[in-house]
Design a protein around this motif. Structure first.
Motif, short mmCIF file in Angstrom:
data_model
loop_
_atom_site.label_atom_id
_atom_site.label_comp_id
_atom_site.label_asym_id
_atom_site.label_seq_id
_atom_site.Cartn_x
_atom_site.Cartn_y
_atom_site.Cartn_z
N HIS A 13 67.57 35.27 98.19
CA HIS A 13 66.86 34.01 98.39
C HIS A 13 66.60 33.29 97.07
O HIS A 13 66.68 32.07 97.00
CB HIS A 13 65.56 34.25 99.15
CG HIS A 13 65.78 34.72 100.55
ND1 HIS A 13 65.02 35.69 101.14
CD2 HIS A 13 66.71 34.38 101.47
CE1 HIS A 13 65.47 35.91 102.36
NE2 HIS A 13 66.50 35.13 102.58
N ALA A 14 66.32 34.06 96.04
CA ALA A 14 66.10 33.46 94.71
C ALA A 14 67.38 32.79 94.22
O ALA A 14 67.34 31.68 93.68
CB ALA A 14 65.64 34.52 93.73
N LEU A 15 68.51 33.43 94.39
CA LEU A 15 69.79 32.84 93.96
C LEU A 15 70.10 31.59 94.78
O LEU A 15 70.59 30.59 94.24
CB LEU A 15 70.93 33.84 94.10
CG LEU A 15 71.05 34.86 92.99
CD1 LEU A 15 72.01 35.98 93.39
CD2 LEU A 15 71.52 34.19 91.71
N GLN A 16 69.84 31.64 96.08
CA GLN A 16 70.09 30.47 96.92
C GLN A 16 69.29 29.28 96.42
O GLN A 16 69.79 28.15 96.41
CB GLN A 16 69.73 30.78 98.38
CG GLN A 16 70.71 31.70 99.05
CD GLN A 16 70.24 32.17 100.42
OE1 GLN A 16 69.05 32.23 100.70
NE2 GLN A 16 71.19 32.52 101.26
N TYR A 17 68.07 29.52 96.02
CA TYR A 17 67.23 28.45 95.49
C TYR A 17 67.70 28.03 94.09
O TYR A 17 67.79 26.84 93.78
CB TYR A 17 65.77 28.89 95.46
CG TYR A 17 64.85 27.87 94.86
CD1 TYR A 17 64.46 26.75 95.59
CD2 TYR A 17 64.37 28.02 93.57
CE1 TYR A 17 63.61 25.81 95.03
CE2 TYR A 17 63.53 27.07 93.01
CZ TYR A 17 63.16 25.97 93.74
OH TYR A 17 62.33 25.03 93.18
N TYR A 18 67.99 29.00 93.25
CA TYR A 18 68.32 28.77 91.84
C TYR A 18 69.57 27.90 91.67
O TYR A 18 69.63 27.06 90.78
CB TYR A 18 68.50 30.10 91.14
CG TYR A 18 68.63 30.01 89.63
CD1 TYR A 18 67.59 29.53 88.85
CD2 TYR A 18 69.80 30.43 89.00
CE1 TYR A 18 67.70 29.46 87.47
CE2 TYR A 18 69.91 30.36 87.62
CZ TYR A 18 68.87 29.88 86.87
OH TYR A 18 68.99 29.80 85.50
N ILE A 19 70.56 28.08 92.52
CA ILE A 19 71.81 27.33 92.36
C ILE A 19 71.66 25.86 92.74
O ILE A 19 72.58 25.08 92.52
CB ILE A 19 72.98 27.97 93.13
CG1 ILE A 19 72.74 27.96 94.63
CG2 ILE A 19 73.28 29.35 92.61
CD1 ILE A 19 73.94 28.47 95.44
N THR A 20 70.51 25.48 93.25
CA THR A 20 70.30 24.06 93.61
C THR A 20 69.71 23.26 92.46
O THR A 20 69.52 22.06 92.59
CB THR A 20 69.37 23.93 94.83
OG1 THR A 20 68.08 24.45 94.50
CG2 THR A 20 69.94 24.66 96.04
N ARG A 21 69.44 23.91 91.31
CA ARG A 21 68.82 23.20 90.19
C ARG A 21 69.78 22.14 89.65
O ARG A 21 70.99 22.36 89.56
CB ARG A 21 68.36 24.16 89.11
CG ARG A 21 69.48 24.82 88.34
CD ARG A 21 68.97 26.00 87.52
NE ARG A 21 69.98 26.50 86.63
CZ ARG A 21 71.01 27.25 86.99
NH1 ARG A 21 71.20 27.56 88.25
NH2 ARG A 21 71.87 27.67 86.09
N PRO A 22 69.26 20.99 89.28
CA PRO A 22 70.12 19.88 88.86
C PRO A 22 70.79 20.07 87.50
O PRO A 22 71.86 19.53 87.28
CB PRO A 22 69.17 18.68 88.83
CG PRO A 22 67.81 19.25 88.75
CD PRO A 22 67.85 20.61 89.38
N GLU A 23 70.20 20.83 86.60
CA GLU A 23 70.75 20.94 85.24
C GLU A 23 71.81 22.04 85.10
O GLU A 23 72.28 22.29 83.99
CB GLU A 23 69.63 21.15 84.22
CG GLU A 23 68.95 22.50 84.28
CD GLU A 23 67.83 22.59 85.32
OE1 GLU A 23 67.26 23.67 85.45
OE2 GLU A 23 67.54 21.60 86.01
N ALA A 24 72.20 22.67 86.18
CA ALA A 24 73.18 23.76 86.11
C ALA A 24 74.57 23.22 85.78
O ALA A 24 75.00 22.20 86.31
CB ALA A 24 73.22 24.51 87.42
#
Length: 58
Positions: A13-24
């Motif tokens: 769940h953390a990865l699913q959320y983390y990959i949505t960050r705009p600065e990636a």
């Protein structure tokens, strides 16, 4: 449920959320999506081996 299963679900769940960050960067996203796929597969295998019912997506 085991502690291992809960930890893996938390990571998923953390990865699913983390990959949505705009600065990636694209390179980061590719690595993180590959890791997410690996974690999802591991969770699925664990569910099957331990007869844990899968929850339906909302």
């Amino acid at each position: 449920m085991s502690t291992y299963y809960r930890k893996m679900q938390t990571v998923k769940h953390a990865l699913q959320y983390y990959i949505t960050r705009p600065e990636a960067s694209e390179k980061d996203l590719v690595r993180e999506k590959n890791l997410l796929k690996s974690v999802e597969e591991e969770v699925e295998i664990y569910q099957e081996r331990n007869h844990i019912p899968k929850k339906e997506n909302k």
